[in-house]
Write a protein that holds these residues in place. Structure first.
Motif, mmCIF file in Angstrom:
data_model
loop_
_atom_site.group_PDB
_atom_site.id
_atom_site.type_symbol
_atom_site.label_atom_id
_atom_site.label_comp_id
_atom_site.label_asym_id
_atom_site.label_seq_id
_atom_site.Cartn_x
_atom_site.Cartn_y
_atom_site.Cartn_z
ATOM 1 N N ARG A 260 -1.907 -6.528 24.047
ATOM 2 C CA ARG A 260 -0.876 -5.484 23.959
ATOM 3 C C ARG A 260 -1.458 -4.103 24.152
ATOM 4 O O ARG A 260 -0.736 -3.170 24.464
ATOM 5 N N ARG B 230 -7.137 -19.699 8.846
ATOM 6 C CA ARG B 230 -7.135 -18.233 8.722
ATOM 7 C C ARG B 230 -7.897 -17.599 9.858
ATOM 8 O O ARG B 230 -7.489 -16.579 10.412
ATOM 9 N N GLN C 119 6.082 -8.073 3.349
ATOM 10 C CA GLN C 119 4.714 -8.575 3.508
ATOM 11 C C GLN C 119 4.067 -8.819 2.156
ATOM 12 O O GLN C 119 3.321 -9.784 1.974
ATOM 13 N N ALA C 120 4.362 -7.927 1.190
ATOM 14 C CA ALA C 120 3.738 -8.069 -0.125
ATOM 15 C C ALA C 120 4.283 -9.274 -0.877
ATOM 16 O O ALA C 120 3.637 -9.796 -1.769
ATOM 17 N N TYR D 13 0.213 -0.096 5.756
ATOM 18 C CA TYR D 13 -0.843 -0.213 6.749
ATOM 19 C C TYR D 13 -0.715 -1.565 7.421
ATOM 20 O O TYR D 13 -1.326 -2.529 7.024
ATOM 21 N N LEU D 14 0.090 -1.601 8.459
ATOM 22 C CA LEU D 14 0.330 -2.877 9.129
ATOM 23 C C LEU D 14 -0.092 -2.758 10.581
ATOM 24 O O LEU D 14 -0.460 -1.689 11.054
ATOM 25 N N TYR D 15 -0.036 -3.877 11.292
ATOM 26 C CA TYR D 15 -0.396 -3.855 12.714
ATOM 27 C C TYR D 15 0.808 -3.424 13.515
ATOM 28 O O TYR D 15 1.816 -4.123 13.572
ATOM 29 N N PHE E 93 1.976 -13.707 10.522
ATOM 30 C CA PHE E 93 0.529 -13.499 10.411
ATOM 31 C C PHE E 93 0.069 -13.533 8.952
ATOM 32 O O PHE E 93 -0.856 -14.264 8.597
ATOM 33 N N TYR E 94 0.747 -12.758 8.094
ATOM 34 C CA TYR E 94 0.305 -12.737 6.702
ATOM 35 C C TYR E 94 0.535 -14.080 6.029
ATOM 36 O O TYR E 94 -0.247 -14.498 5.176
ATOM 37 N N PHE F 114 1.419 -3.204 16.552
ATOM 38 C CA PHE F 114 1.800 -3.863 17.808
ATOM 39 C C PHE F 114 2.533 -5.188 17.562
ATOM 40 O O PHE F 114 2.911 -5.862 18.495
ATOM 41 N N LEU F 115 2.675 -5.554 16.283
ATOM 42 C CA LEU F 115 3.415 -6.775 15.971
ATOM 43 C C LEU F 115 4.857 -6.413 15.649
ATOM 44 O O LEU F 115 5.143 -5.295 15.249
ATOM 45 N N PRO G 212 0.822 -1.212 0.000
ATOM 46 C CA PRO G 212 0.000 0.000 0.000
ATOM 47 C C PRO G 212 0.852 1.256 0.000
ATOM 48 O O PRO G 212 2.060 1.218 0.245
ATOM 49 N N ARG H 235 6.606 -21.047 6.179
ATOM 50 C CA ARG H 235 6.346 -19.695 6.622
ATOM 51 C C ARG H 235 7.588 -19.106 7.285
ATOM 52 O O ARG H 235 8.015 -18.007 6.990
ATOM 53 N N THR I 132 -4.582 -4.379 4.169
ATOM 54 C CA THR I 132 -3.536 -5.360 3.937
ATOM 55 C C THR I 132 -4.078 -6.774 4.179
ATOM 56 O O THR I 132 -3.562 -7.726 3.629
ATOM 57 N N GLU J 247 6.480 -11.466 13.582
ATOM 58 C CA GLU J 247 5.062 -11.765 13.783
ATOM 59 C C GLU J 247 4.221 -11.285 12.605
ATOM 60 O O GLU J 247 3.249 -11.925 12.225
ATOM 61 N N ARG K 165 0.170 -16.910 7.446
ATOM 62 C CA ARG K 165 -0.933 -17.773 7.849
ATOM 63 C C ARG K 165 -2.184 -17.503 7.032
ATOM 64 O O ARG K 165 -2.983 -18.405 6.789
ATOM 65 N N LEU K 166 -2.360 -16.253 6.629
ATOM 66 C CA LEU K 166 -3.536 -15.947 5.816
ATOM 67 C C LEU K 166 -3.469 -16.668 4.475
ATOM 68 O O LEU K 166 -4.486 -16.886 3.832
#
Ligand SMILES: Nc1ncnc2c1ncn2[C@@H]1O[C@H](COP(=O)(O)OP(=O)(O)OP(=O)(O)O)[C@@H](O)[C@H]1O
Ligand SMILES: [Mg+2]
Lengths: 311, 533
Positions: B80, B66, A154-155, A93-95, A106-107, A97-98, A89, A118, B150, A102, A109-110
């Motif tokens: 957190r 997922r 991430q991308a 735009y990520l989390y 997370f991505y 707190f990770l 993006p 992974r 995302t 992580e 796992r999606l």
């Protein structure tokens, strides 16, 4: 040669509306373009010209007001197409707190990647984007460039066939910019398709096969970079530094062949010229498609239009 | 406020849910098809049906992995963001709560009741705001920060996002409830001197005989909304209970223990030294055998335990002999026991209601009942999470919070009032008409009994009122009945929490809302652009 269209956009329009349905901005006007498999496609245009809007429409984040989109042969709203897409993006735009690990975990796992793969892939990418030293730090502590880097990682987590990069180099240091360019070229070598928006024209010129220039939501120029930029009436010589004597000799040779020395100096980023001309022309004559060769806006005659509509 | 556990008609509830759910979905679908047809021609309904198909596909291809990834993300985020700081508040309340609650010098069972109610209330009041805020702000925050962009550009489906959020916040809620529940348990046990048990009642059905001995209702001693009926002493008036499935226990020599909590209503002082007397008798309609048990004094507001031996002796008036009767063999056929209760003191009344006489089964340990009460709070927290996440799919955080809070308040506090209004309106016993009519009567100082003069304005008023009642009916059927999750009265009264009349309805309400919430959340996320506006 059979080239398959990875992206097909037909007459795409987008009107942003407010809560009550009143129209606020027409961000795209009847845009049509195709992106072929394996090419690097650059979307250019001044701020607010609709580049990000186009990417978001391609990803199904926004719904078109009119027109049709097919990405990897599927409609933009289809979730399954995302299996093969990577998206960076405009701002990552990520989390927050990770931490880096992580985030990729997370991505990954999606995409239902197995744990082993992974971890391996995450490790690879973290090293590749140069965040090895900060892999355990939460993203909220990251600098802008570091966030960009993890955004890129991430991308790429799913080894995508189609990568969409919204201003990939924004916020990156010169080395990062260089690495980004190398990475895009590497992706191309691997046969992936890349669509990117950027304001760094020199970089676009270096990596993109084809470009489109948008102005106020309208397509102004589209075509192969080399065709758009090659000025067939000119020949550019690049030599090592010449002394005045040598220069005089060269001038004599040119005169003998009835050619004129137009300019002596360092080669310019000519995409910049094209871009500025396009924008100037669009501002002067709104609503018209810009044909680079048609006028003498920048002073030099240019070849026949290379920007033919792709439909 | 009376403690009256009724068995929950689960079969009926399921059918009612199916009808309501089916008709609402049907109506929504019909409206969507129609409006899309008008707006976009034949392409419209095709798109609507496409959405229905997409939902089915997304449900079938839903990936638990997922969902798990998304819910662990949600969980991590909550932790957190320091949601667990709520435990500090919890600890403080307990440290200081002890000071305020203890040393009231009350009876031990009364004190235990205070402690139990306090603990359960604290758990509920601390858990609900936390899960409410978390669930109402999660998705809007995700949209505002565009981190959802995302996620949705990965192959994550909208139902997975909804479920991930829902399960993540549920996990946070569960941890809070479990930890607080365990701490609360030890706190109660430490604070209460007496041994706590969960008594297990078995209730029967109640019918009345009037003073002439004919079937009828008991006497009403004045209060309209009185829950008990009154049986006059020294007449043929009786309260008649029927208990089913009564069989001997593990020890064949043991009889039964009954417990009564009748209310004494004195019309004259009588003998103030002793309580009013009540006599129970058992009879078997098959054999017409009737055995009278010795009368007992009704102690009000406390447990009256009546031990019934297995071997009972009775005086046979025909043969003038004393006979021995076996409770299970002679008085009970097919597990059905009939018990008659009568008042002995002339002119005095005993108030009786269905739960006022019951058979005591073997006690369960206190923690069993307590755990079930905590489970009730848990179910409520889960429902709040479901409602909050759903609301947050289509409105922003503050609005979602307000909406869910409204549901919570209507579902808990206004429920009684709303049910009564709807009931009275449906049965045409509502004095003074609906809201508009009442206002007009109020302004004109009109007696509620006087009919309105017929005319156009009256018709309009009545039409508007009728629609308001329809609205109220809809609200009543859409807002969950949170009272079903209140299990504190059971254990505060020293009972175990009944499965049929407390756990089943709680589960029914909780599950009943999950699917509609999922549908609403899914389509809200799917049909809107996830763009911060
Ligand atoms: N969410 C939104 N609501 C309303 N208008 C928007 C929204 N997003 C973008 N716009 C408008 O749409 C137009 C195109 O915006 P877009 O973000 O696509 O531009 P861009 O080409 O990516 O610009 P930049 O180079 O600055 O990133 C702009 O006029 C912008 O104001
Ligand atoms: Mg942009």
């Amino acid at each position: 040669m059979q080239t398959e269209n990875v992206i097909e956009i037909r007459n795409l329009s987008k009107v942003y509306r407010d809560f009550w349905g009143r129209r606020k901005v027409q961000a795209l006007k009847s845009l049509s373009l195709d992106v072929k498999k394996g090419e690097v496609f650059g979307l250019l245009g001044p701020n607010g010209s609709g580049k990000t809007t186009t990417l978001k429409l391609l990803l199904g984040l926004l719904f078109p007001s009119d027109g049709e989109i097919r990405v990897l042969g599927k409609p933009a709203a289809d979730v399954d197409k995302n299996e093969r897409i990577g998206y960076l993006p405009e701002e990552s735009y990520l989390y927050r707190f990770l931490n880096a690990e992580e985030t990729l975990e997370f991505y990954g796992r999606l995409f239902k990647m197995p744990a082993e793969e992974r971890r391996k892939r995450a490790d690879e990418l973290i090293k590749q984007v140069g965040l090895d030293h900060a892999r355990r730090r939460q993203l909220k502590e990251y600098s802008k460039g570091m966030t960009r880097r993890i955004g890129l990682a991430q991308a790429l987590i799913n080894d995508p066939d189609l990568v969409m990069l919204d201003e990939p180099t924004s916020g990156l240091d010169p080395i990062g910019t260089r690495e980004m360019k190398d990475m895009i070229i590497r992706l191309k070598e691997q046969g992936k398709t890349v669509v990117m928006c950027s304001h760094l024209l020199a970089d676009v010129q270096d990596v993109c096969d084809r470009i489109a220039i948008l102005y106020a939501g309208e397509l102004k120029v589209m075509g192969r970079v080399d065709e758009l930029l090659s000025e067939q009436d000119e020949t550019q010589l690049l030599t090592s530094r010449l002394n005045d004597e040598a220069l005089a000799e060269v001038r004599q040779v040119l005169e003998r062949h009835n050619a004129k020395m137009l300019k002596v100096g360092h080669p310019t980023a000519s995409l910049e010229d094209l871009f500025l001309r396009t924008v100037d022309e669009s501002r002067a004559r709104p609503g018209r498609r810009f044909m680079p060769g048609e006028d003498g806006a920048a002073g030099t005659p240019a070849p026949a239009p290379a920007a033919t509509p792709e439909s | 406020m009376n403690f009256n556990p009724l068995p929950y008609p689960i079969g009926q509830a399921v059918i009612f849910w199916l009808i309501l759910f089916g008709s609402v979905t049907g109506i929504v679908l019909a409206i969507a098809l129609f409006t899309s047809l008008v707006a976009r021609g034949l392409k419209g309904p095709a798109a609507v049906l496409g959405q229905v198909r997409d939902f089915a596909v997304d449900m079938i291809r839903l990936s638990p992995r997922r969902v798990f990834a998304l819910s662990s993300l949600t969980f991590k985020e909550a932790i957190r963001r320091k949601a667990l700081l709520i435990f500090v508040v919890f600890a403080l309340l307990f440290m200081f709560g002890g000071w305020f609650l203890s040393g009231t010098g009350e009876r031990p069972d009364e004190q235990a009741r205070v402690y139990i109610s306090f603990v359960l209330r604290v758990i509920g009041w601390l858990t609900l705001p936390v899960v409410l805020l978390l669930s109402c702000w999660g998705i809007p925050e995700d949209i505002r920060a565009r981190s959802l962009h995302t996620v949705v550009t990965k192959p994550a489906r909208r139902n997975e996002i909804f479920l991930g959020r829902f399960l993540g916040f549920s996990a946070v809620g569960s941890i809070i409830v479990v930890i607080m529940g365990v701490v609360g348990y030890f706190w109660i046990v430490r604070q209460t001197p007496s041994d706590l048990v969960a008594r297990v009642p078995r209730y029967g059905d109640l019918a009345f005989l009037d003073r002439e001995g004919n079937p009828g209702r008991g006497v009403n001693v004045g209060d309209m909304w009185e829950f008990r009926s009154y049986v006059e002493g020294a007449t043929r008036a009786r309260g008649l209970w029927r208990f089913k499935d009564v069989y001997p226990g593990d020890n064949p020599d043991e009889g039964l223990v009954l417990e009564s909590r009748f209310e004494a209503f004195r019309t004259h002082k009588g003998d103030m030294e002793r309580g009013l007397l009540c006599e129970l008798s058992f009879f078997n309609p098959e054999t017409e055998l009737r055995v009278r048990h010795r009368p007992f004094q009704v102690k009000e507001f406390s447990q009256n335990e009546i031990k019934i031996d297995r071997k009972l002796s009775m005086y046979d008036e025909e043969t003038n002999t004393t006979k021995e009767v076996d409770l299970f063999d002679d008085l009970i056929t097919d597990g059905t026991l009939y018990v008659e209760a009568r008042a002995i003191d002339p002119g005095q009344y005993l108030g009786m209601a269905r739960p006022d006489l019951f058979i005591r089964m073997a006690n369960r340990p206190f923690y069993v009942g307590y755990a079930k009460a905590v489970f009730g709070i848990w179910m409520m927290a889960i429902l709040v999470v479901a409602l909050g996440v759903t609301a947050s799919c289509f409105v922003k955080g503050p609005v979602a919070t307000l909406l869910t809070l409204t549901f919570l308040i209507i579902g808990q506090g206004f429920r009684e009032f709303m049910d009564r209004m709807v009931f009275q309106n449906l049965n045409n016993v509502l004095a003074g008409g609906g809201p508009v009519e009442s206002w007009i009567r109020l302004i004109r100082h009109m007696n509620p009994q006087v009919p309105m003069e017929p005319g156009v304005s009256t018709s309009i008023i009545q039409f508007v009122d009728a629609r308001m009642f329809d609205l109220l009916w809809i609200v009543q059927h859409i807002v969950p009945d949170f009272r079903h999750f209140r299990m504190a009265p059971y254990i505060a009264n020293g009972f175990d929490v009944n499965f049929e009349s407390a756990i089943v309805p709680g589960l029914a309400v909780m599950f009943g809302y999950l699917l509609p919430c999922l549908l609403l959340g899914y389509f809200s996320l799917k049909l809107r652009e996830l763009e911060a506006k």
